[in-house]
Design a protein around this motif. Sequence first.
Motif, mmCIF file in Angstrom:
data_model
loop_
_atom_site.group_PDB
_atom_site.id
_atom_site.type_symbol
_atom_site.label_atom_id
_atom_site.label_comp_id
_atom_site.label_asym_id
_atom_site.label_seq_id
_atom_site.Cartn_x
_atom_site.Cartn_y
_atom_site.Cartn_z
ATOM 1 N N LEU A 65 0.823 -1.217 0.000
ATOM 2 C CA LEU A 65 0.000 0.000 0.000
ATOM 3 C C LEU A 65 0.854 1.263 0.000
ATOM 4 O O LEU A 65 0.317 2.368 -0.123
ATOM 5 C CB LEU A 65 -0.918 0.012 1.225
ATOM 6 C CG LEU A 65 -1.927 -1.126 1.309
ATOM 7 C CD1 LEU A 65 -2.671 -1.063 2.629
ATOM 8 C CD2 LEU A 65 -2.893 -1.080 0.147
ATOM 9 N N HIS A 66 2.164 1.104 0.175
ATOM 10 C CA HIS A 66 3.110 2.222 0.203
ATOM 11 C C HIS A 66 2.778 3.216 1.308
ATOM 12 O O HIS A 66 2.841 4.423 1.114
ATOM 13 C CB HIS A 66 3.182 2.924 -1.162
ATOM 14 C CG HIS A 66 3.514 1.986 -2.273
ATOM 15 N ND1 HIS A 66 4.769 1.416 -2.396
ATOM 16 C CD2 HIS A 66 2.760 1.481 -3.268
ATOM 17 C CE1 HIS A 66 4.773 0.610 -3.447
ATOM 18 N NE2 HIS A 66 3.561 0.618 -3.986
ATOM 19 N N ILE A 67 2.393 2.689 2.451
ATOM 20 C CA ILE A 67 2.107 3.522 3.622
ATOM 21 C C ILE A 67 3.323 3.465 4.537
ATOM 22 O O ILE A 67 3.690 2.383 4.983
ATOM 23 C CB ILE A 67 0.857 3.029 4.374
ATOM 24 C CG1 ILE A 67 -0.355 3.076 3.466
ATOM 25 C CG2 ILE A 67 0.640 3.854 5.639
ATOM 26 C CD1 ILE A 67 -1.593 2.459 4.074
ATOM 27 N N PRO A 68 3.955 4.603 4.828
ATOM 28 C CA PRO A 68 5.116 4.570 5.716
ATOM 29 C C PRO A 68 4.701 4.357 7.167
ATOM 30 O O PRO A 68 3.549 4.518 7.521
ATOM 31 C CB PRO A 68 5.731 5.957 5.524
ATOM 32 C CG PRO A 68 4.594 6.814 5.110
ATOM 33 C CD PRO A 68 3.653 5.920 4.333
ATOM 34 N N GLY A 69 5.648 3.992 7.975
ATOM 35 C CA GLY A 69 5.389 3.860 9.400
ATOM 36 C C GLY A 69 5.005 2.447 9.785
ATOM 37 O O GLY A 69 5.460 1.490 9.176
ATOM 38 N N PRO A 70 4.170 2.312 10.806
ATOM 39 C CA PRO A 70 3.892 0.987 11.358
ATOM 40 C C PRO A 70 3.147 0.054 10.408
ATOM 41 O O PRO A 70 3.109 -1.141 10.622
ATOM 42 C CB PRO A 70 3.053 1.286 12.599
ATOM 43 C CG PRO A 70 2.448 2.618 12.339
ATOM 44 C CD PRO A 70 3.443 3.360 11.495
ATOM 45 N N PHE A 71 2.548 0.573 9.333
ATOM 46 C CA PHE A 71 1.816 -0.277 8.412
ATOM 47 C C PHE A 71 2.689 -0.768 7.275
ATOM 48 O O PHE A 71 2.302 -1.620 6.510
ATOM 49 C CB PHE A 71 0.594 0.449 7.851
ATOM 50 C CG PHE A 71 -0.334 0.882 8.940
ATOM 51 C CD1 PHE A 71 -1.086 -0.058 9.627
ATOM 52 C CD2 PHE A 71 -0.432 2.201 9.306
ATOM 53 C CE1 PHE A 71 -1.927 0.321 10.653
ATOM 54 C CE2 PHE A 71 -1.275 2.582 10.324
ATOM 55 C CZ PHE A 71 -2.026 1.647 11.007
#
Length: 96
Positions: A74-80
């Motif tokens: 999903l190209h979501i940075p951080g904990p995901f």
Amino acid sequence: FPLQAAKWFHKRILRRPFVCYDGCAQYLTAPWVPRLIRAATPAARLIVCVRDPVLQNVSWWRFEQAAMAWGESLHIPGPFGRSPAPGVRSPYPPAD
């Protein structure tokens, strides 16, 4: 856990005993959980299915790896997903 409305519907309309399932009872290994369950639902009856602890942990590790891969897709940075490069601030959560 189900909503109170679902419990009411099952008991009053369907006139059947209400049963609640939890497919991932990992928290049952914590020593304080039995006391809290009894305080919350003193009439509860538990059926716990156990499996080999090594197989359970391997299964959990594979699940977590698949979840991380999904997050990365999903190209979501951080904990995901993976954290941004050092020194790069993640756009989420937004700054105040």
